[in-house]
Motif scaffolding. Structure first.
Motif, PDB file in Angstrom:
ATOM      1  N   ASP A   1     -32.355 -32.596  -3.649  1.00  0.00           N
ATOM      2  CA  ASP A   1     -32.788 -32.916  -2.286  1.00  0.00           C
ATOM      3  C   ASP A   1     -33.086 -34.214  -2.110  1.00  0.00           C
ATOM      4  OD1 ASP A   1     -33.326 -32.665   0.932  1.00  0.00           O
ATOM      5  OD2 ASP A   1     -34.510 -30.763   0.421  1.00  0.00           O
TER       6      ASP A   1
ATOM      7  N   ALA B   1     -33.672 -28.176  -6.275  1.00  0.00           N
ATOM      8  CA  ALA B   1     -33.884 -28.663  -5.057  1.00  0.00           C
ATOM      9  C   ALA B   1     -35.043 -27.860  -4.278  1.00  0.00           C
ATOM     10  CB  ALA B   1     -32.889 -28.885  -4.410  1.00  0.00           C
ATOM     11  N   GLY B   2     -36.021 -27.234  -5.167  1.00  0.00           N
ATOM     12  CA  GLY B   2     -36.901 -26.594  -4.326  1.00  0.00           C
ATOM     13  C   GLY B   2     -36.194 -25.267  -3.693  1.00  0.00           C
TER      14      GLY B   2
ATOM     15  N   SER C   1     -34.886 -21.747  -3.246  1.00  0.00           N
ATOM     16  CA  SER C   1     -35.260 -20.530  -3.299  1.00  0.00           C
ATOM     17  C   SER C   1     -34.280 -19.569  -3.761  1.00  0.00           C
ATOM     18  CB  SER C   1     -35.706 -19.864  -1.762  1.00  0.00           C
ATOM     19  OG  SER C   1     -36.830 -20.703  -1.525  1.00  0.00           O
TER      20      SER C   1
ATOM     21  N   ARG D   1     -27.503 -16.047  -2.098  1.00  0.00           N
ATOM     22  CA  ARG D   1     -27.064 -17.086  -3.064  1.00  0.00           C
ATOM     23  C   ARG D   1     -26.844 -16.515  -4.396  1.00  0.00           C
ATOM     24  NH1 ARG D   1     -32.247 -21.112  -1.333  1.00  0.00           N
ATOM     25  NH2 ARG D   1     -31.235 -21.775   0.659  1.00  0.00           N
TER      26      ARG D   1
ATOM     27  N   LYS E   1     -34.274 -26.365   8.996  1.00  0.00           N
ATOM     28  CA  LYS E   1     -33.257 -27.181   8.286  1.00  0.00           C
ATOM     29  C   LYS E   1     -32.404 -26.638   7.574  1.00  0.00           C
ATOM     30  CE  LYS E   1     -34.083 -29.726   3.707  1.00  0.00           C
ATOM     31  NZ  LYS E   1     -35.185 -30.033   2.984  1.00  0.00           N
TER      32      LYS E   1
ATOM     33  N   THR F   1     -31.120 -23.651   4.652  1.00  0.00           N
ATOM     34  CA  THR F   1     -32.474 -23.208   3.858  1.00  0.00           C
ATOM     35  C   THR F   1     -32.926 -21.714   4.189  1.00  0.00           C
ATOM     36  OG1 THR F   1     -33.818 -23.724   5.641  1.00  0.00           O
ATOM     37  CG2 THR F   1     -33.427 -25.379   4.200  1.00  0.00           C
ATOM     38  N   THR F   2     -33.650 -21.283   3.473  1.00  0.00           N
ATOM     39  CA  THR F   2     -34.008 -20.065   3.840  1.00  0.00           C
ATOM     40  C   THR F   2     -34.838 -19.873   5.124  1.00  0.00           C
ATOM     41  OG1 THR F   2     -36.056 -20.348   2.269  1.00  0.00           O
ATOM     42  CG2 THR F   2     -34.328 -19.117   1.206  1.00  0.00           C
TER      43      THR F   2
ATOM     44  N   ASP G   1     -41.412 -24.320   3.670  1.00  0.00           N
ATOM     45  CA  ASP G   1     -41.821 -23.881   2.455  1.00  0.00           C
ATOM     46  C   ASP G   1     -43.277 -24.347   2.411  1.00  0.00           C
ATOM     47  OD1 ASP G   1     -39.126 -23.240   2.327  1.00  0.00           O
ATOM     48  OD2 ASP G   1     -39.304 -23.776   0.166  1.00  0.00           O
TER      49      ASP G   1
END
Ligand SMILES: NC(=O)CC[C@H](N)C(=O)O
Length: 238
Positions: free
Chosen positions: A23, A80-81, A83, A88, A128, A131-132, A172
């Motif tokens: 990221d 990239a952090g 999750s 996924r 964002k 993202t989750t 997060d």
């Protein structure tokens, strides 16, 4: 003297450099400091590569572009952090989890009406892309009665709530708590964590299984020898 020179030359010339998607702006996991990339993810993937003897090259991009870039074979690995999710897992294979995160709701510091996710009815919520947090907001938009607005990176999303254009954001927990501790964004965390997301390192599903094995092996060794704790502590303290 029979063929050894040729073998050495071939080996040196064909050594694979794994392209690693990260990221662009996601402290404390990845961020640019001058010309250098820093953060827990950056130090971790460098330490794993060193421990397991493979070479990497960092490819910073918006988070939402990382999985598509993997699918287009432009990246071999992503840290990239990211999750670990069942959705996924249909397109990527994850390493063993390396960090406990979880989503949380964030509002302006002086907001006294929104105390948890249940107070978001009729509100605008910034998320964002890819993202989750975005998925949580979209999946629950009608149930919660929220209006969802999307951003390409976390700083833009934080700004939207700081300046009052959005009422809340979803991020997060370790990322927003770090951001709030680093500088006064005029933001605060409300309510309990919405889930127990854990981060994993990803490769495209069924591809690069050799390097995934090395990543898992390296991760286990760095946890055992204290390197993992040292890296995390260097960014988060105790
Ligand atoms: N880099 C990020 O913004 C990651 C956010 C979240 N952990 C996800 O995987 O979607």
């Amino acid at each position: 003297a029979c063929g050894s020179k040729e073998t050495t030359g071939e080996k040196a010339g064909s050594e694979k450099v794994y392209k690693v998607g990260v990221d662009t702006t996601y402290p404390p996991f990845e961020y640019k400091d001058g010309n250098e990339y820093k953060g827990i993810d950056i130090d971790l993937i460098n330490a794993i590569a060193k421990n397991q003897g493979f070479k990497i090259e960092l490819n910073p991009m918006d988070f939402g572009g990382i999985i598509p870039a993997m699918q287009a074979n432009q990246l071999d690995v992503a840290i990239a952090g990211m999750s670990i999710t069942d959705e996924r897992k249909k397109v990527v294979d994850f390493s063993t989890p390396y960090f406990d995160a979880g989503l949380t709701v964030v509002v302006k510091k002086d907001n006294s009406n929104i105390k948890s996710v249940d107070d978001l009815k009729g509100k605008t919520v910034a998320v964002k892309k890819g993202t989750t947090g975005a998925k949580f907001a979209q999946d629950n938009a009608s149930k919660l009665g929220i209006n969802v607005v999307q951003f390409n990176d976390s700083p833009a999303m934080f700004q939207e709530v700081s300046n009052g254009n959005a009422d809340a954001l979803i991020e997060d927990y370790p990322v927003i708590s770090y951001a709030i501790a680093q500088k006064d964004l005029g933001l605060k965390i409300v309510g309990d964590r919405l889930n127990g997301d854990q981060y994993g390192i990803a490769v495209l599903k069924g591809q690069n299984q050799d390097v995934l094995k090395k990543i898992n092996k390296g991760l286990a060794e760095l946890k055992k020898d204290g390197t993992y704790d040292k890296i995390v502590k260097s960014y988060l303290g105790e």
